[in-house]
Design a protein around this motif. Structure first.
Motif, PDB file in Angstrom:
ATOM      1  N   ILE A  44       4.269 -10.764  10.057  1.00  0.00           N
ATOM      2  CA  ILE A  44       3.852  -9.380   9.847  1.00  0.00           C
ATOM      3  C   ILE A  44       4.959  -8.484  10.397  1.00  0.00           C
ATOM      4  O   ILE A  44       5.386  -8.654  11.536  1.00  0.00           O
ATOM      5  N   ILE A 143      -4.175  -6.594   8.365  1.00  0.00           N
ATOM      6  CA  ILE A 143      -3.838  -7.039   7.021  1.00  0.00           C
ATOM      7  C   ILE A 143      -4.867  -6.554   6.002  1.00  0.00           C
ATOM      8  O   ILE A 143      -4.966  -7.095   4.892  1.00  0.00           O
ATOM      9  N   ASN A 180      -4.457 -11.917  -0.490  1.00  0.00           N
ATOM     10  CA  ASN A 180      -3.812 -11.016   0.459  1.00  0.00           C
ATOM     11  C   ASN A 180      -2.309 -11.270   0.466  1.00  0.00           C
ATOM     12  O   ASN A 180      -1.866 -12.414   0.540  1.00  0.00           O
ATOM     13  N   PHE A 182      -0.190 -10.491   2.773  1.00  0.00           N
ATOM     14  CA  PHE A 182       0.359 -10.732   4.105  1.00  0.00           C
ATOM     15  C   PHE A 182       0.115 -12.149   4.608  1.00  0.00           C
ATOM     16  O   PHE A 182       0.953 -12.726   5.297  1.00  0.00           O
TER      17      PHE A 182
END
Length: 201
Positions: A44, A143, A180, A182
């Motif tokens: 991240i 996220i 997602n 991330f």
């Protein structure tokens, strides 16, 4: 695996009332997650703008989480004198993920086993081991993921002194993060300290 755990939870819900003639403990407890870590399967990157220039504050997939506070309840029956079987629920209140200004929270429902050693001691009634296995539902704002489903596992030791419960556990969470950009998988692990009130019938 989740279907098996869910079946165990349902079985426990229906079995507990049927065993109400046995000794039962009702427990309310609160606690803290000490030094929790959030582990994502992708890095991240957190950035901000300083004097007109963008700078990187964080690039990591293992993130520190602030001290987290929990509240929950359990019910145990004792089909054997020194082994309890139970059902519990615990909620982790919104907790900051360090250096991100984002939060994480979770709710767990689990089955538990509690073998204990009764002591001939006026101050401490018993020392016990405890294991918990169940389902976890989480929100990870970092996220932009909510309603995540996953597994919850914890184990540790504790003491009972009349109505007082004090226990130390190591807890582990594991979630699937669908659709997602991330991360597709996340986990959290932490030392957990609990203190509670026990009522027995």
């Amino acid at each position: 695996m989740k279907k098996i755990i869910f079946s165990i939870l349902l079985l426990t819900i229906f079995v507990l009332p049927a065993t109400a003639k046995m000794n039962m403990d009702f427990i309310i407890k609160g606690g803290v997650l000490a030094s929790p870590y959030l582990n994502l399967d992708k890095n991240i990157t957190i950035t901000d703008t300083y004097h007109g220039e963008e700078r990187t504050l964080l690039t990591d997939n293992i993130l520190d989480v602030d001290l987290g506070f929990t509240l929950g309840g359990e019910i145990f029956v004792y089909p054997w004198e020194s082994i309890g079987l139970g059902l519990g629920v615990m909620h982790l209140f919104k907790t900051d993920i360090e250096n991100t200004a984002q939060k994480i929270s979770a709710t767990n429902i689990y089955v538990a086993a509690k073998p204990k050693l009764v002591l001939e001691n006026k101050e401490i009634d018993s020392v016990y081991l405890i294991g918990q296995l169940g389902l976890s539902n989480a929100d990870i704002k970092l996220i932009d993921a909510s309603g995540l489903s996953g597994l919850y596992l914890a184990g540790g030791v504790g003491i009972e002194a009349k109505w007082l419960i004090v226990e130390v556990l190591y807890s582990y969470y594991n979630w699937i993060i669908p659709n997602n950009d991330f991360a597709s998988h996340g986990s959290m692990y932490s030392l957990q300290l609990n203190i509670g009130y026990k009522y027995s019938i």
